[in-house]
Design a protein around this motif. Sequence first.
Motif, PDB file in Angstrom:
ATOM      1  N   GLY A  61       0.826  -1.237   0.017  1.00  0.00           N
ATOM      2  CA  GLY A  61      -0.069  -0.193   0.235  1.00  0.00           C
ATOM      3  C   GLY A  61       0.867   1.257  -0.092  1.00  0.00           C
ATOM      4  N   SER A  62       0.282   2.440  -0.100  1.00  0.00           N
ATOM      5  CA  SER A  62       1.024   3.568  -0.048  1.00  0.00           C
ATOM      6  C   SER A  62       0.173   4.804   0.962  1.00  0.00           C
ATOM      7  CB  SER A  62       0.859   4.026  -1.509  1.00  0.00           C
ATOM      8  OG  SER A  62      -0.307   4.536  -1.830  1.00  0.00           O
ATOM      9  N   ALA A  63       0.979   5.755   1.150  1.00  0.00           N
ATOM     10  CA  ALA A  63       0.533   6.940   2.027  1.00  0.00           C
ATOM     11  C   ALA A  63       1.110   8.127   1.411  1.00  0.00           C
ATOM     12  CB  ALA A  63       0.832   6.619   3.487  1.00  0.00           C
ATOM     13  N   ARG A  64       0.333   8.975   0.939  1.00  0.00           N
ATOM     14  CA  ARG A  64       1.094  10.278   0.541  1.00  0.00           C
ATOM     15  C   ARG A  64       0.360  11.508   1.422  1.00  0.00           C
ATOM     16  NH1 ARG A  64       2.976   8.740  -4.304  1.00  0.00           N
ATOM     17  NH2 ARG A  64       3.718  10.797  -4.830  1.00  0.00           N
ATOM     18  N   PHE A  65       1.249  12.227   1.781  1.00  0.00           N
ATOM     19  CA  PHE A  65       1.041  13.448   2.596  1.00  0.00           C
ATOM     20  C   PHE A  65       1.442  14.636   1.489  1.00  0.00           C
ATOM     21  CE2 PHE A  65       2.933  16.278   6.114  1.00  0.00           C
ATOM     22  CZ  PHE A  65       1.789  16.639   6.507  1.00  0.00           C
ATOM     23  N   MET A  66       0.430  15.587   1.250  1.00  0.00           N
ATOM     24  CA  MET A  66       0.430  16.681   0.256  1.00  0.00           C
ATOM     25  C   MET A  66       1.105  16.221  -0.822  1.00  0.00           C
ATOM     26  SD  MET A  66       0.729  19.844   3.335  1.00  0.00           S
ATOM     27  CE  MET A  66       2.447  19.477   3.573  1.00  0.00           C
ATOM     28  N   GLY A  67       0.919  15.163  -1.420  1.00  0.00           N
ATOM     29  CA  GLY A  67       1.173  14.637  -2.726  1.00  0.00           C
ATOM     30  C   GLY A  67       2.499  14.100  -2.302  1.00  0.00           C
ATOM     31  N   LYS A  68       3.288  14.011  -1.204  1.00  0.00           N
ATOM     32  CA  LYS A  68       4.623  13.366  -1.441  1.00  0.00           C
ATOM     33  C   LYS A  68       4.390  12.167  -0.801  1.00  0.00           C
ATOM     34  CE  LYS A  68       6.205  17.285   0.763  1.00  0.00           C
ATOM     35  NZ  LYS A  68       6.950  18.269   1.413  1.00  0.00           N
ATOM     36  N   ASP A  69       5.273  11.080  -1.259  1.00  0.00           N
ATOM     37  CA  ASP A  69       5.497   9.691  -0.577  1.00  0.00           C
ATOM     38  C   ASP A  69       5.769   9.851   0.671  1.00  0.00           C
ATOM     39  OD1 ASP A  69       5.468   7.077  -0.010  1.00  0.00           O
ATOM     40  OD2 ASP A  69       6.971   6.798  -1.736  1.00  0.00           O
ATOM     41  N   LEU A  70       4.787   9.576   1.727  1.00  0.00           N
ATOM     42  CA  LEU A  70       5.066   9.796   3.176  1.00  0.00           C
ATOM     43  C   LEU A  70       6.177   8.732   3.771  1.00  0.00           C
ATOM     44  CD1 LEU A  70       4.285  11.344   5.759  1.00  0.00           C
ATOM     45  CD2 LEU A  70       2.558   9.780   6.167  1.00  0.00           C
TER      46      LEU A  70
END
Lengths: 250, 371, 490
Positions: A61-70
């Motif tokens: 899975g993934s998590a993006r924070f304000m468009g960035k790869d957290l």
Amino acid sequence: MSKMLEIRNLRAEVDNKQILKGLNLEIGAGEIHAIMGPNGAGKSTLSYVLSGKPGYTVTDGSARFMGKDLLAMEPHERAAAGLFLGFQYPVEIAGVSNLHFLRAAANAQRKTRGEEELSAGEFIKIASKEAKALGINPEMLKRPVNVGFSGGEKKRNEMMQMAVLQPKLAILDETDSGLDIDALRIVSESINRVMRRPDRSVLLITHYQRLLDHVKPDFVHVLVKGQIVRSGGAELALELEREGYGELVA
Amino acid sequence: MTTVEDSHKTKAALTLPSPHDEEWHWSRLNALEILAGEEHGQFPSPNPSSFWSGLTNPKLLFVDGVYQPEASHPGPVKIGNVSAKSQNPLGQMTNGERGWTLEIEEDCTQPIEILYLGSGGAYHLPSSVRLAKNVSATLVETYAGRGWGNRFSYFDLGENAQLQRLSRLSCESGFTSLIEEGRLGENAHLLTDWIGNKGADSRIDQRFDLTASGAELMSGGAFLAREKQRHDIMIITRHVAEGCRSRQKLRALADDESTVSLAVRTEVAASAQKSDGEQSLKGLLLSRNATVNMKPELEIYADDVKCAHGAAVGELDPQALFYLESRGIDPEEAKDLLIQSFVMEAFISTPDSLLYSTWLHDTEHWAGEKE
Amino acid sequence: MSETKNEAALEALARNDRYEWGFSSAVDQEFAPKGLNEDIVRFISAKKGEPEWMLEWRLEAYKRWLEMEMPHWAKLKLPEIDYQDAYYYAAPKAKPKIESLDEIDPEIRKTYEKLGIPIEEQKVLAGVSGAREVAVDAVFDSVSVATTFREKLQEVGVIFLSISEAIKTYPELVKRYLGRVVPVRDNYFSALNSAVFSDGTFVYIPEGVRCPMELSTYFRINAANTGQFERTLIVADKGAYVSYLEGCTAPQRDENQLHAAVVEIFVHEEAEVRYSTVQNWYPGDENGKGGIYNFVTKRALCDGARSKVSWTQVETGSAITWKYPSCILKGEESVGEFYSVALTNNYQQADTGTKMIHIGKNSRSTIISKGISAGHSDNTYRGLVKVGGAAENVRNFTRCDSLLIGDKCGAHTVPYIEVRNPSAKVEHEATTSKISDDELFYARQRGLNEDEAVALIVNGFARDVLQKLPMEFAIEAQKLLGISLEGAVG
């Protein structure tokens, strides 16, 4: 504009044990979300995975924070990017004064962002103001970080750090536990004052409705066995308070 | 009677290290030459029965190192050669001598009592205790009389086995040396208490490598010294396997011109993560000319360990004395009470046992004799 | 010859920039022939134009040294040191009499500027108002090159001179105290130092005078293959007070260099001396190559009643440190203090601590030691608290804490306690811990990178000691702790 936080199919494990099992969550700017759920559902794990605590392994899975790869960022880079974790059990650091710790953190973040560092004088002014707003005795600023603080004092101290650091997204892990009614009100006011803004978001992790009476969430999610099983508005929390997790857990 | 104090005039054949050769040892082993050269005296000097408990349990009597079958009920203990050997300079002297062994496969429910009487001169006596997996046993050893008693004790504790033991240094004069070594299996427990309450000098060398995980070595001792007496204790514990525990709780009481020296070294190898070590050394000086020396030493190569040491030397707390006196306790009794509580901290075996009542008896006896 | 050495050092510098003070200066040096014998001792004495008694004293020390053996009881892996393969005297060549910093060889001056420490005092020279006054005696390799503020100090009667000048100017005073606290034959290194010391500092504070400024010596080893053997003698007469700072650096070199200093402090009735050290000799590279061997004897005698000595040290440098600043508490109600932070990283070894010898009634001592080990280093606290039979009501409190960073290093605590008086109260506490993952993560979540987080936590660990340092030193020490540990975690 991209979302504040976008979590897709997040799977994570601790000690080879799968805790998050395909979690999806989107938080937009200006929104306050609450995550509720029974013990062991993975609420704190979610907060640690998002802030990058060592020992928590993302398997999918993934998590993006304000468009960035957290997930690709180091813990301190996530902090500098604007992610703040209010710890359920704030850590005691002997010998380091609260003020010194906070200034070091604030300036490290400013440096990472390419901003001017704050002088000691400026900083003391800011910190004292925030301490006062939270009913924290300014003397506590000089004491070592969280050492000898009561449970409530530690939580208020977390809120003061948040106010000074001015994050974009605050994940508050059971910030309401251990607080009496007056302290709960003060802490809630501080969350509203600092974070209730169009460009900021909050993810509240809590067991109880009582915090949500003061900090009104836009969305409520129920986390069970590593997945979000139900989402709704503020009314969902009231329903859970009345009826418990019974059916959702089954 | 020859005392250790005035006997360092002769140099003889024993090849023992002097305080000069040894790091942090204060006993004068060269003085033992004289004791070693003396003839055994008349037996019996003290009456054995005054050292036995009233229990019907295995009891063994040695006089000047020689087993006395007619006065003993050996139970599971065997007399004869002991296969374990020591490298220690004192321990080596017992190699090849006759001694006793205890090898059991099942719990020994009753405590085993062993009494060593000396009439003068020297004896060298080895012993070996081997406990199988999950087996537990209790041992009380008493040293009484005169002369030099030199004992080597070897312990081999199987997985989860437990041995509790008490050694009583009750000789009127002379020297008692105890060399203790061995191996502890996984989660095995060895609990040792020493009490020195009479006139002989003593030297204790305890050295264990904890090479199986979860092993626990607890050592407690109270040493009450008077006149020109010297007690010299050195404990070296090396944590090698993960998750082992060791405790050293030693209490020194020095009166008159006596000296008590406590040296404890805990080593933690890089492999011994999660080690838990604690040293607690305390000394009370009861006279102007007494000396207490301490060296609580830590040598640590693993980072995830809990090791602490505390050491304190002082006199009886005048506040506490006053508090007791203000409640109507006379000063001597108040002093005894405080000494008693000071000494009690060093008892580490199970309370409510023969070990405990014996310990209590010996500390009271010391206090009583002082008046 | 020194130039080629310097080039080599500069090349080494280009390869490795971690040791911030690892530059070497292109100063023209004058050397005594390599090696150690009676002639070298005579050469040094003659170079300094010393009186006959001083030469005799040196020769006697040299004889003693020949009879002694290097001590091996410390927990140090000591390499064989070839005492014949070093220079015992190196002096900057262009050395006329120097009255102020302006007259110093510009290269040396530049060196001091790079060192940073005398900046405060340069400000004073430049007339910057409000700058704090610190008088500095700078020892460059073996020779004292500049002693500042001399006149200002003379107004109140304070003598602050290089020791070679003092031997000539105040021979009676030096003769009276030299070797009183650390006798020539005290130990191997003190005997060596007594034979070959080439310079150092002499301080005398007269009765009732509170020294109006902090005094400071800055030691710097510059020339290659040079041993530095400085000698410091401080005398505080009745009721006097002085705070003394000592800083040390050395350039980065592949070979080891020897430093064997002696510091003696004589404290009369009701006088107080505070002695602070930030020791940052070159520690060697990350593979343990090079670095200073630091064998130092420091001792204070609290001779008079109610006299007081306080040692504070931050030890981050040197490949090997062997150092036990001690107090002989002879005066009644005299006070000894020892505050130490010792940090070892890579392959550094430190065996350091103190001795508190209580002889006087009601004397008190405090020992706070913080040891930090990282990399493959070994860090030992070794301390003795001794209470003599006639010393009534002695109090000692000792606390030694060790912090381990990583699992390849060692932390050792070897306290010796010997008590011969029942009214004494001696307490010792010690703990060993590591930086917890939770602490690290907490600091990182707030935005500090790993090195910053470690530095912050280590500074917290060492705080009790750091706050005993004068302000400028405390700031430098904090920075040093951080720099010395860079990359230690992870």
